[in-house]
Write a protein that holds these residues in place. Structure first.
Motif, PDB file in Angstrom:
ATOM      1  N   GLN A  58       0.107   4.690  13.791  1.00 22.67           N
ATOM      2  CA  GLN A  58      -0.611   5.322  12.696  1.00 22.67           C
ATOM      3  C   GLN A  58      -1.838   6.066  13.213  1.00 22.67           C
ATOM      4  O   GLN A  58      -2.128   7.178  12.794  1.00 22.67           O
ATOM      5  CB  GLN A  58      -1.019   4.276  11.657  1.00 22.67           C
ATOM      6  N   ALA A  59      -2.543   5.463  14.167  1.00 19.02           N
ATOM      7  CA  ALA A  59      -3.716   6.109  14.766  1.00 19.02           C
ATOM      8  C   ALA A  59      -3.324   7.402  15.473  1.00 19.02           C
ATOM      9  O   ALA A  59      -4.009   8.418  15.370  1.00 19.02           O
ATOM     10  CB  ALA A  59      -4.413   5.158  15.717  1.00 19.02           C
ATOM     11  N   LEU A  60      -2.227   7.373  16.214  1.00 17.60           N
ATOM     12  CA  LEU A  60      -1.730   8.583  16.875  1.00 17.60           C
ATOM     13  C   LEU A  60      -1.342   9.650  15.879  1.00 17.60           C
ATOM     14  O   LEU A  60      -1.604  10.838  16.084  1.00 17.60           O
ATOM     15  CB  LEU A  60      -0.538   8.252  17.766  1.00 17.60           C
ATOM     16  N   ALA A  61      -0.704   9.241  14.795  1.00 14.57           N
ATOM     17  CA  ALA A  61      -0.276  10.212  13.765  1.00 14.57           C
ATOM     18  C   ALA A  61      -1.468  10.879  13.095  1.00 14.57           C
ATOM     19  O   ALA A  61      -1.399  12.048  12.726  1.00 14.57           O
ATOM     20  CB  ALA A  61       0.595   9.507  12.738  1.00 14.57           C
ATOM     21  N   ARG A 101       0.858  -1.181   0.000  1.00 13.25           N
ATOM     22  CA  ARG A 101       0.000   0.000   0.000  1.00 13.25           C
ATOM     23  C   ARG A 101       0.893   1.229   0.000  1.00 13.25           C
ATOM     24  O   ARG A 101       2.073   1.165   0.353  1.00 13.25           O
ATOM     25  CB  ARG A 101      -0.940   0.010   1.208  1.00 13.25           C
ATOM     26  N   THR A 102       0.345   2.351  -0.385  1.00 14.16           N
ATOM     27  CA  THR A 102       1.099   3.600  -0.400  1.00 14.16           C
ATOM     28  C   THR A 102       1.475   3.991   1.022  1.00 14.16           C
ATOM     29  O   THR A 102       0.661   3.886   1.941  1.00 14.16           O
ATOM     30  CB  THR A 102       0.255   4.717  -1.038  1.00 14.16           C
ATOM     31  N   ALA A 103       2.693   4.438   1.209  1.00 12.79           N
ATOM     32  CA  ALA A 103       3.140   4.907   2.529  1.00 12.79           C
ATOM     33  C   ALA A 103       2.415   6.207   2.865  1.00 12.79           C
ATOM     34  O   ALA A 103       2.203   7.050   2.002  1.00 12.79           O
ATOM     35  CB  ALA A 103       4.645   5.120   2.526  1.00 12.79           C
ATOM     36  N   THR A 104       2.051   6.356   4.130  1.00 12.06           N
ATOM     37  CA  THR A 104       1.389   7.584   4.580  1.00 12.06           C
ATOM     38  C   THR A 104       2.436   8.680   4.806  1.00 12.06           C
ATOM     39  O   THR A 104       3.639   8.406   4.871  1.00 12.06           O
ATOM     40  CB  THR A 104       0.620   7.344   5.893  1.00 12.06           C
ATOM     41  N   VAL A 105       1.966   9.890   4.971  1.00  9.18           N
ATOM     42  CA  VAL A 105       2.865  11.014   5.241  1.00  9.18           C
ATOM     43  C   VAL A 105       3.635  10.778   6.538  1.00  9.18           C
ATOM     44  O   VAL A 105       4.840  11.032   6.621  1.00  9.18           O
ATOM     45  CB  VAL A 105       2.072  12.343   5.291  1.00  9.18           C
ATOM     46  N   ALA A 106       2.943  10.272   7.561  1.00 12.89           N
ATOM     47  CA  ALA A 106       3.605   9.995   8.843  1.00 12.89           C
ATOM     48  C   ALA A 106       4.708   8.952   8.668  1.00 12.89           C
ATOM     49  O   ALA A 106       5.776   9.057   9.271  1.00 12.89           O
ATOM     50  CB  ALA A 106       2.589   9.521   9.868  1.00 12.89           C
ATOM     51  N   ARG A 121       7.716   1.897   8.284  1.00 20.67           N
ATOM     52  CA  ARG A 121       6.308   1.529   8.409  1.00 20.67           C
ATOM     53  C   ARG A 121       5.896   1.703   9.865  1.00 20.67           C
ATOM     54  O   ARG A 121       6.609   1.298  10.766  1.00 20.67           O
ATOM     55  CB  ARG A 121       6.112   0.068   8.005  1.00 20.67           C
ATOM     56  N   LEU A 122       4.747   2.317  10.101  1.00 12.66           N
ATOM     57  CA  LEU A 122       4.260   2.513  11.457  1.00 12.66           C
ATOM     58  C   LEU A 122       3.310   1.381  11.846  1.00 12.66           C
ATOM     59  O   LEU A 122       2.620   0.816  10.996  1.00 12.66           O
ATOM     60  CB  LEU A 122       3.510   3.847  11.569  1.00 12.66           C
ATOM     61  N   THR A 123       3.272   1.075  13.133  1.00 13.27           N
ATOM     62  CA  THR A 123       2.299   0.108  13.636  1.00 13.27           C
ATOM     63  C   THR A 123       0.921   0.761  13.552  1.00 13.27           C
ATOM     64  O   THR A 123       0.797   1.969  13.403  1.00 13.27           O
ATOM     65  CB  THR A 123       2.600  -0.296  15.088  1.00 13.27           C
TER      66      THR A 123
END
Length: 84
Positions: free
Chosen positions: A78-81, A60-65, A72-74
């Protein structure tokens, strides 16, 4: 009658990702590294920079965070970001 071209299906199998897109693997146990798309292969596969081939459903596309964190964030991170 006018035809809205944005609602038309493409004639050809166009890739979901473009060369240079930064992606992460969808399986959290696989890797927390960011990967760059090197090339599109037939049957919905992508070559990654540095080697490796993956199916489009496995990335999947990487998020800005994730781009800012350079990994890769957990799901918790990701929810916190998303809320900050």
């Amino acid at each position: 009658m006018q035809t809205n071209l944005s609602n038309q299906k493409a004639k050809y199998n166009l890739p979901d990702f473009l060369v240079g897109d930064v992606v992460v693997l969808t399986d959290p146990a696989s890797s927390n590294e960011l990967h760059e798309i090197e090339a599109f292969q037939p049957a919905e596969y992508y070559w990654l920079v540095g080697g490796g081939i993956v199916h489009r459903k496995d990335i999947r596309t990487a998020t800005v965070a994730e781009l800012n964190a350079k990994r890769r964030l957990t799901s918790a991170e990701q929810a916190l970001a998303e809320v900050s």
